[in-house]
Design a protein around this motif. Sequence first.
Motif, PDB file in Angstrom:
ATOM      1  N   LEU A  21       0.760  -1.277  -0.258  1.00 12.28           N
ATOM      2  CA  LEU A  21      -0.041   0.168   0.139  1.00 12.28           C
ATOM      3  C   LEU A  21       0.863   1.204   0.161  1.00 12.28           C
ATOM      4  N   ASN A  25      -0.998   5.743   3.889  1.00 16.50           N
ATOM      5  CA  ASN A  25      -2.442   5.190   3.488  1.00 16.50           C
ATOM      6  C   ASN A  25      -3.144   5.082   4.709  1.00 16.50           C
ATOM      7  N   VAL A  27      -5.595   2.883   6.716  1.00 16.82           N
ATOM      8  CA  VAL A  27      -6.157   1.518   6.654  1.00 16.82           C
ATOM      9  C   VAL A  27      -6.855   1.143   7.667  1.00 16.82           C
ATOM     10  N   ASP A  86      -8.370   4.817   3.038  1.00 18.78           N
ATOM     11  CA  ASP A  86      -8.000   4.492   1.630  1.00 18.78           C
ATOM     12  C   ASP A  86      -8.169   3.273   1.221  1.00 18.78           C
ATOM     13  N   THR A  87      -7.852   2.485   2.352  1.00 15.99           N
ATOM     14  CA  THR A  87      -7.921   0.862   2.074  1.00 15.99           C
ATOM     15  C   THR A  87      -8.839   0.095   3.084  1.00 15.99           C
ATOM     16  N   TYR A 118     -15.518   2.886  -3.394  1.00 17.89           N
ATOM     17  CA  TYR A 118     -14.468   2.238  -3.418  1.00 17.89           C
ATOM     18  C   TYR A 118     -14.443   1.076  -4.608  1.00 17.89           C
ATOM     19  N   ILE A 128     -10.438  -6.612  -0.609  1.00 15.68           N
ATOM     20  CA  ILE A 128      -9.775  -5.371  -0.569  1.00 15.68           C
ATOM     21  C   ILE A 128     -10.720  -4.075  -1.136  1.00 15.68           C
ATOM     22  N   SER A 130     -10.596  -0.345  -2.187  1.00 16.61           N
ATOM     23  CA  SER A 130      -9.747   0.902  -2.439  1.00 16.61           C
ATOM     24  C   SER A 130     -10.315   2.201  -2.762  1.00 16.61           C
TER      25      SER A 130
END
Length: 135
Positions: A21, A25, A27, A86-87, A118, A128, A130
Amino acid sequence: MYFNTTSVYEFKTLQNIINNLPENNKVHIVSTDIAQGVPLLKKNQVWASRFPSLFMLPSLLKNTKIQSSKYTFDSLYEDLIKYKPDTIIFPSKEIGFNYYNYFISIDSRLKRIYEKYYKIKIVNKYIILSKYKEY
């Protein structure tokens, strides 16, 4: 002593995902295992949730009469708004249960944000999300 090599493999997979990543980021790993949460982040990444893990989820799923399940979903939604991760990483096979599918089937607010802001991708057993646009 018993050693579960499957969990080690999955731990390494998750660590590889996190290591790839970008810097800074934000998370959020939606996991019931604290070992698969905050401790895996690199120094230049930000944890984007008030919870280090959601260890209480299996109990909530077994007993739908518990009022704290509403608190859990409200907290997840509020954290999305506050931290704008972001993730978001869902270990999809964790305890044989797909939390991503469960969350979007129960809470329309989470579903709307996950689907509108996302992109979804699956890496091994991990779902996942993103972020591709701001909200």
